[in-house]
Scaffold this active site. Structure first.
Site, PDB file in Angstrom:
ATOM      1  N   LEU A  97       0.959   0.068  -2.016  1.00  0.00           N
ATOM      2  CA  LEU A  97       2.292   0.151  -1.452  1.00  0.00           C
ATOM      3  C   LEU A  97       2.277   1.180  -0.330  1.00  0.00           C
ATOM      4  O   LEU A  97       1.874   2.323  -0.532  1.00  0.00           O
ATOM      5  CB  LEU A  97       3.303   0.560  -2.524  1.00  0.00           C
ATOM      6  N   CYS A  98       2.659   0.758   0.847  1.00  0.00           N
ATOM      7  CA  CYS A  98       2.735   1.645   2.008  1.00  0.00           C
ATOM      8  C   CYS A  98       1.382   2.313   2.273  1.00  0.00           C
ATOM      9  O   CYS A  98       0.369   1.631   2.399  1.00  0.00           O
ATOM     10  CB  CYS A  98       3.853   2.664   1.789  1.00  0.00           C
ATOM     11  N   THR A  99       1.320   3.640   2.305  1.00  0.00           N
ATOM     12  CA  THR A  99       0.084   4.337   2.645  1.00  0.00           C
ATOM     13  C   THR A  99      -0.942   4.340   1.519  1.00  0.00           C
ATOM     14  O   THR A  99      -2.033   4.883   1.685  1.00  0.00           O
ATOM     15  CB  THR A  99       0.381   5.785   3.063  1.00  0.00           C
ATOM     16  N   THR A 117       0.073  -1.469   6.451  1.00  0.00           N
ATOM     17  CA  THR A 117       0.666  -0.262   5.884  1.00  0.00           C
ATOM     18  C   THR A 117       1.903   0.021   6.706  1.00  0.00           C
ATOM     19  O   THR A 117       2.301  -0.792   7.551  1.00  0.00           O
ATOM     20  CB  THR A 117      -0.332   0.917   5.908  1.00  0.00           C
TER      21      THR A 117
END
Length: 308
Positions: A97-99, A117
């Site tokens: 998730l994301c970074t 990302t």
């Protein structure tokens, strides 16, 4: 399902994982057993959290979620990277998730795969892991056993996508209704983040950009823009690339699409009317250019973002 932690995490993405996977909807069978796994107490935003299990538990998980890490400038904790790689080698599905994508990159799981990302960090991800095929313009990517999401709200989209894959559309829609979010946004959609373009300030094109933005419904040409700026088309092109990172025509298209997004969000105007108001000319041209830039057709965008 294991949620992998180490170092310092961002609390939103961790909360998303727990909210979606940790709360079974009414009627759902064989729901996820979520375990927070880490080497010890973990800082999650302003909170200190004690994991349920150690990182060795990842190797027996069917799905591993890697939430967003707080500092992409630092290498992810080696223990976390090794545990995620071991889980993948044992057959687990890995989703970031994301970074959290930086953990997958360090584990070699993005090599040769499409990944994304948060849009603010895609250039860093691509530079650090050049074997990854980083796409900055999508909500999430699904390589079957390796998945990545863009930032914040896109983490919700990826988690709902996993629920959809595992339990079907009806269950995923039930979860989405509980969250009061759209039931499904395809991963191929753009992140809907407009490229920052300075339309005011002390740069050489400030007046010209503002003038052009006020006339997007008109058939502007590079020659006309150059005449307005009292320069040659070639010199204007160099100025545009320096200030906006785009050619004049690319910049104009970006502004027309951004204007179309605004109209789709805030009005009930038909596609033909939006096409005329943005200088696209016809609904066919608007649909083609909008889908190419944004990733979804105008009608689909409106369904997700119209202010009702």
């Amino acid at each position: 399902m294991a949620v992998a932690t180490a170092g310092q995490l961002l609390h939103f993405e961790l909360g998303v994982a727990y909210e979606i996977f940790g709360n079974p909807p009414v009627g759902a069978e064989d729901w996820y057993d979520v375990r927070l796994c880490g080497p010890g107490t973990v800082q999650v935003g302003p909170f200190m959290v004690e994991p349920d299990d150690g990182l060795d538990r990842l190797a027996s998980a069917d799905t591993v979620i890697v939430p967003a890490i707080a500092d992409v400038d630092q290498a992810p904790p080696a223990a976390l990277v090794e545990a995620v790689r071991a889980a993948y080698d044992a057959g687990a599905r890995i989703a970031s998730l994301c970074t959290g994508a930086f953990v997958l990159g360090a584990a070699g799981l993005l090599d040769g795969r499409r990944a994304t990302t948060h849009w603010a960090h895609t250039d860093v991800l691509s530079a650090r892991y050049p074997q990854a095929i980083v796409d900055p313009d999508v909500l999430y990517t699904d390589n079957e056993n390796v998945l990545t999401s863009a930032g914040k709200a896109a983490a919700v989209d990826l988690c709902l996508h996993l629920v959809h894959v595992d339990h079907g559309a009806a269950v995923a829609n039930t979860v989405a209704r509980r969250l009061v979010v759209p039931p499904h946004r395809a991963g191929g959609q753009a992140q809907f983040v407009a490229t920052p373009v300075p339309v005011s300030g002390d740069h050489a094109l400030a007046e010209l950009l503002a003038w052009a933005q006020a006339r997007l419904d008109q058939p502007l040409t590079v020659t006309e823009l150059a005449r307005r700026a009292n320069t040659s088309p070639r010199h204007l092109g160099r100025q545009f690339r320096s200030v906006t990172g785009q050619t004049p025509l690319q910049w104009l298209l970006t502004q027309r699409v951004r204007r179309a997004q605004q109209l789709l969000e805030t009005t009930d105007d038909g596609i033909e009317a939006v096409a005329i108001a943005t200088g696209m000319g016809t609904a066919t041209t608007l649909r083609r250019q909008f889908k190419r830039v944004v990733g979804v057709p105008p009608n689909a965008y409106r369904r997700s973002f119209h202010n009702t």
